[in-house]
Design a protein around this motif. Structure first.
Motif, PDB file in Angstrom:
ATOM      1  N   LYS A  48       0.935  -1.294   0.022  1.00 30.25           N
ATOM      2  CA  LYS A  48       0.012   0.122   0.125  1.00 30.25           C
ATOM      3  C   LYS A  48       0.603   1.202   0.017  1.00 30.25           C
ATOM      4  O   LYS A  48       0.687   2.271  -0.865  1.00 30.25           O
ATOM      5  CB  LYS A  48      -0.881  -0.103   1.158  1.00 30.25           C
ATOM      6  CG  LYS A  48      -2.155  -1.061   1.016  1.00 30.25           C
ATOM      7  CD  LYS A  48      -3.097  -0.699   1.966  1.00 30.25           C
ATOM      8  CE  LYS A  48      -3.844   0.218   2.041  1.00 30.25           C
ATOM      9  NZ  LYS A  48      -4.733   0.537   0.868  1.00 30.25           N
ATOM     10  N   ALA A  49       2.042   1.151   0.706  1.00 33.51           N
ATOM     11  CA  ALA A  49       2.676   2.339   0.865  1.00 33.51           C
ATOM     12  C   ALA A  49       3.431   2.779  -0.492  1.00 33.51           C
ATOM     13  O   ALA A  49       3.635   4.025  -0.786  1.00 33.51           O
ATOM     14  CB  ALA A  49       3.886   2.203   2.082  1.00 33.51           C
ATOM     15  N   GLU A  52       0.966   4.241  -2.796  1.00 32.11           N
ATOM     16  CA  GLU A  52       0.852   5.523  -2.598  1.00 32.11           C
ATOM     17  C   GLU A  52       1.849   6.505  -3.116  1.00 32.11           C
ATOM     18  O   GLU A  52       1.565   7.423  -3.473  1.00 32.11           O
ATOM     19  CB  GLU A  52       0.631   5.705  -0.788  1.00 32.11           C
ATOM     20  CG  GLU A  52       0.546   7.140  -0.413  1.00 32.11           C
ATOM     21  CD  GLU A  52      -0.861   7.600  -0.665  1.00 32.11           C
ATOM     22  OE1 GLU A  52      -1.095   8.811  -0.664  1.00 32.11           O
ATOM     23  OE2 GLU A  52      -1.873   6.736  -0.960  1.00 32.11           O
ATOM     24  N   GLY A  55       1.877   6.505  -6.867  1.00 34.08           N
ATOM     25  CA  GLY A  55       0.633   7.543  -7.091  1.00 34.08           C
ATOM     26  C   GLY A  55       1.073   9.103  -7.003  1.00 34.08           C
ATOM     27  O   GLY A  55       0.204   9.752  -7.510  1.00 34.08           O
ATOM     28  N   GLN A  56       2.089   9.240  -5.931  1.00 26.12           N
ATOM     29  CA  GLN A  56       2.282  10.736  -5.793  1.00 26.12           C
ATOM     30  C   GLN A  56       3.557  11.129  -6.805  1.00 26.12           C
ATOM     31  O   GLN A  56       3.639  12.074  -6.720  1.00 26.12           O
ATOM     32  CB  GLN A  56       2.906  10.859  -4.381  1.00 26.12           C
ATOM     33  CG  GLN A  56       1.847  10.645  -3.285  1.00 26.12           C
ATOM     34  CD  GLN A  56       2.439  10.666  -2.056  1.00 26.12           C
ATOM     35  OE1 GLN A  56       3.598  11.112  -1.851  1.00 26.12           O
ATOM     36  NE2 GLN A  56       1.729  10.495  -0.917  1.00 26.12           N
TER      37      GLN A  56
END
Length: 116
Positions: A48-49, A52, A55-56
């Protein structure tokens, strides 16, 4: 991995204390189950990290991921008791997951922290 298992087994001072073979086997299986639960939890949150961060727009290359192992234990409370407000913790969940902590960038590279 051995350090994680040793720390998880600390309550018995790292020894098998049961006198009978069947009980020793059960104790070993419990340690294995607990170790697998920690590894699974950590692996899921690493995924998940990383998602994320990517995704940034951050560049998290696969070669960097080869240096990450899910056996870290900095987020585990091995000693004493904790009090948890279950309703408050459940209210924090986002689609069944705890929120990730903010990322931090160090001179040595990118690091991210996961909620335990």
């Amino acid at each position: 991995m051995h350090a994680l298992r040793r720390d998880l087994h600390y309550a018995q001072q790292g020894t098998i204390v049961r006198p009978h073979v069947q009980d020793q086997t059960e104790q070993a299986w419990c340690l294995t189950l607990l170790t697998n639960a920690v590894i699974t939890w950590t692996t899921e949150y690493y995924g998940k990290a990383i998602g994320e961060l990517r995704g940034q727009g951050r560049d998290v290359g696969d070669e960097l991921l080869s240096f990450i192992a899910p056996g870290h234990r900095e987020n585990i409370n091995f000693f004493g008791f904790i009090t948890v407000d279950i309703e408050a913790e459940l209210a924090k969940l986002i689609e069944g997951w705890r929120p990730l902590r903010p990322t931090r960038v160090h001179d040595a590279g990118l690091s991210f922290l996961l909620n335990p």
